[in-house]
Motif scaffolding. Structure first.
Motif: not given
Length: 207
Positions: A181, A198, A200-201, A203-207
């Motif tokens: 992270h 964000s 958070r977005d 991270l969600a899109a990039n694993g």
């Protein structure tokens, strides 16, 4: 203000005259001369008199944030401030785990200038609005309460002086981040993903 990476400067390339050096150049020369010839494997963090771990590739600065940002941008990099505190276990973890990862360190060195500041330090720093404060006062101005904390700023200082201090950042990482992270946060800033959503977005899109 950017300092040259010492291991990239062979000893035979060190200038023989200092007469033509600017203030920035003199700082770069002094650091390069002190470290020239060291092998990359020897480039490990050291603990300074302030009790903080110092990476040899961290930005050597006259602590003028506007000049540091402009210098970073001129080199195609972004400016990040790392806030630390003596005895902080997670600051130590950042140095001995995160920065010790060759892939992470290489990405950050290639794309960022990292300025290290002390949460309770007394060195004078000139802010983007030209206000001169101690490190401790600057931390209070920006609401820095945890260490380590990373602040990330825009690619240009234009207009930052007119903004409230808390509105000058494009991203902030308060507290320790695990290596995966941690690297993602620097990618988030480098890729300007903060303009689209964000962290958070991201991270969600990039694993």
């Amino acid at each position: 203000m950017k300092m040259s990476n010492a291991q990239d400067l062979p000893t035979h390339e060190i200038p023989t005259s200092l007469s033509g050096l600017t203030r920035r150049g003199l700082l770069a020369f002094a650091a390069s001369a002190a470290l020239a010839g060291r092998r990359a494997a020897a480039a490990e963090p050291t603990v300074g008199e302030d009790g903080l771990y110092h990476e040899p590739w961290f930005l050597q600065s006259f602590l003028d944030l506007r000049e540091d940002l402009e210098s970073a941008a001129a080199g195609g990099k972004r400016l990040a401030i790392m806030w630390e505190l003596r005895g902080c276990p997670y600051c130590r973890e950042t140095h001995l785990v995160n920065f010790a990862d060759a892939g992470i360190a290489s990405y950050i060195r290639d794309n960022f200038e990292v300025l290290q500041l002390n949460l309770i330090g007394s060195r004078k720093v000139t802010d983007f609005d030209r206000q001169e404060l101690s490190e401790k006062e600057l931390a209070q101005k920006y609401g820095i309460r945890f260490t380590p904390t990373f602040q990330f700023f825009p690619m240009s200082p234009d207009g930052l002086d007119a903004k409230d201090a808390m509105a000058r950042e494009v991203a902030r990482a308060p507290g320790y981040l695990k290596p995966q992270h941690f690297l993602a946060m620097f990618r988030f800033v480098r890729e300007r993903a903060y303009e689209r959503g964000s962290f958070r977005d991201f991270l969600a899109a990039n694993g």
